[in-house]
Design an enzyme around this catalytic site. Sequence first.
Site, PDB file in Angstrom:
ATOM      1  N   THR A   1       1.184  -2.574  -3.591  1.00 15.13           N
ATOM      2  CA  THR A   1      -0.044  -2.767  -2.821  1.00 15.13           C
ATOM      3  C   THR A   1      -0.849  -1.486  -2.721  1.00 15.13           C
ATOM      4  OG1 THR A   1       0.858  -4.545  -1.534  1.00 15.13           O
ATOM      5  CG2 THR A   1      -0.859  -3.308  -0.489  1.00 15.13           C
TER       6      THR A   1
ATOM      7  N   TYR B   1      -4.948 -10.349  -2.669  1.00 12.94           N
ATOM      8  CA  TYR B   1      -5.163  -9.181  -3.508  1.00 12.94           C
ATOM      9  C   TYR B   1      -4.167  -9.195  -4.644  1.00 12.94           C
ATOM     10  CZ  TYR B   1      -0.968  -7.346  -1.424  1.00 12.94           C
ATOM     11  OH  TYR B   1       0.326  -7.192  -1.040  1.00 12.94           O
TER      12      TYR B   1
ATOM     13  N   SER C   1       6.259  -5.027  -6.565  1.00 14.92           N
ATOM     14  CA  SER C   1       7.681  -4.679  -6.621  1.00 14.92           C
ATOM     15  C   SER C   1       8.598  -5.885  -6.466  1.00 14.92           C
ATOM     16  CB  SER C   1       8.018  -3.594  -5.607  1.00 14.92           C
ATOM     17  OG  SER C   1       7.997  -4.103  -4.305  1.00 14.92           O
TER      18      SER C   1
ATOM     19  N   THR D   1       6.066  -2.323  -1.601  1.00 10.03           N
ATOM     20  CA  THR D   1       6.928  -2.254  -0.416  1.00 10.03           C
ATOM     21  C   THR D   1       8.039  -3.306  -0.402  1.00 10.03           C
ATOM     22  OG1 THR D   1       5.402  -3.625   0.853  1.00 10.03           O
ATOM     23  CG2 THR D   1       5.121  -1.235   1.008  1.00 10.03           C
ATOM     24  N   ASP D   2       7.879  -4.389  -1.188  1.00 16.67           N
ATOM     25  CA  ASP D   2       8.832  -5.497  -1.077  1.00 16.67           C
ATOM     26  C   ASP D   2      10.271  -5.098  -1.404  1.00 16.67           C
ATOM     27  OD1 ASP D   2       6.741  -7.125  -0.357  1.00 16.67           O
ATOM     28  OD2 ASP D   2       6.698  -8.282  -2.203  1.00 16.67           O
TER      29      ASP D   2
ATOM     30  N   LYS E   1      12.496  -2.943   5.025  1.00 19.55           N
ATOM     31  CA  LYS E   1      11.229  -3.602   5.341  1.00 19.55           C
ATOM     32  C   LYS E   1      11.559  -4.681   6.364  1.00 19.55           C
ATOM     33  CE  LYS E   1       7.066  -5.622   3.364  1.00 19.55           C
ATOM     34  NZ  LYS E   1       6.302  -6.003   2.156  1.00 19.55           N
TER      35      LYS E   1
ATOM     36  N   GLU F   1      36.482 -12.112  12.121  1.00 18.58           N
ATOM     37  CA  GLU F   1      36.950 -13.504  12.193  1.00 18.58           C
ATOM     38  C   GLU F   1      37.477 -13.992  10.851  1.00 18.58           C
ATOM     39  OE1 GLU F   1      34.448 -16.246  14.668  1.00 18.58           O
ATOM     40  OE2 GLU F   1      33.114 -14.511  14.660  1.00 18.58           O
TER      41      GLU F   1
HETATM   42  N1  GLU Z   1       4.473  -7.665  -3.277  1.00 15.58           N
HETATM   43  C1  GLU Z   1       3.855  -6.400  -3.429  1.00 15.58           C
HETATM   44  C2  GLU Z   1       4.818  -5.273  -3.783  1.00 15.58           C
HETATM   45  O1  GLU Z   1       5.889  -5.137  -3.270  1.00 15.58           O
HETATM   46  C3  GLU Z   1       3.103  -6.117  -2.247  1.00 15.58           C
HETATM   47  C4  GLU Z   1       3.833  -5.454  -1.187  1.00 15.58           C
HETATM   48  C5  GLU Z   1       3.384  -4.056  -0.987  1.00 15.58           C
HETATM   49  O2  GLU Z   1       3.349  -3.206  -1.878  1.00 15.58           O
HETATM   50  O3  GLU Z   1       3.050  -3.815   0.152  1.00 15.58           O
HETATM   51  O4  GLU Z   1       4.484  -4.514  -4.651  1.00 15.58           O
END
Ligand code: GLU
Length: 334
Positions: free
Chosen positions: A17, A30, A63, A96-97, A169, A291
Amino acid sequence: MLEQTLPRIALLATGGTIAGTQVQANSAGYKAGALPIGHLVDAVPGLSNLARIQAEQVANIGSQNMSHDVWGALAARIADLSRQEDIKGIVVVHGTDTLEETAYFLSLVTHTDKPLVLVGAMRPATALGAEGPANLYNAVALAVSAQARGRGPLVVMNEDIHYAREVQKIASMGICAFASPNRGRAGVVRGGEPRFYSRNTTRHTLDSEFSLSALQAAHWPRVDIVYAHAGMDGLLIDALAGHAAGIVLAGVGGGNTTDSALSALSRAAAAGVAVVRSSRTGSGPVDRGGEVDDDAMNFVAAGELSPQKARVLLMLALSVGRDPAQWQRCFEQY
Ligand code: GLU
């Protein structure tokens, strides 16, 4: 500082992103990984006062499409760069994923004490209030800092610094999307000034027994994650057992699941599949023998590792050995 005396930082871009564009600055949809890294660097005022940036595009993907191939290319490039005397630190720009999985993977296969910082953004580069430029500035500031040496990969998001093993995340939207739920964040970096609160105490980088070459020689052992839920049966686990070298249970609570799923996992373990119990709760440990009788069933307990990080560690543990006691030791040390 004179331009020639500034430290040299390698910036490896993979997309995400932070490099995403929208049709309009206020639209929700986007495309991740649309802008080349040069555009991102140019958008950060003051970056050229911190370091001489040498930028390379390793990939340009969202990602969610992060693959073992890109991980291999990234780790190999980091190994090259970390051997270069003039490179003071490395910054990886990432979606970020799966940022936390890449950070943890790199913490186990890169053998360097140079600063290695991963950074992303929750808002696309063209959004109103895009936080990517500030995150990138802080990431480069951290990569030139002597304080970042020897700590393994660090993740910088929203002015927080996280250790690779701890970071998760925790939200699908918004800029406060990253946390270190088990042991807390490593520190903060504001306006390019890092401040650390804690040391990481688990094994990583120079102290890691794992390597990219052993993983590649073992053909990236297949490890799947099975998500536990009420009413679960053993169908999925039985189907996987013939294909996977390892299964990570994303268990309920402390790594639990139904009796029938446990029986299927026990059958898989008896057939030689590595079975790791982790928790779907998002924090807290899965200890041996809560358990579930791990000793009797030859299971491994994931400790604090999330299912997605347990998968990474199990792949690497499978690349160096076949003994469940050794796998368990890995989960206690990394
Ligand atoms: N799905 C995208 C990624 O992980 C968007 C998430 C992001 O970068 O914030 O590249």
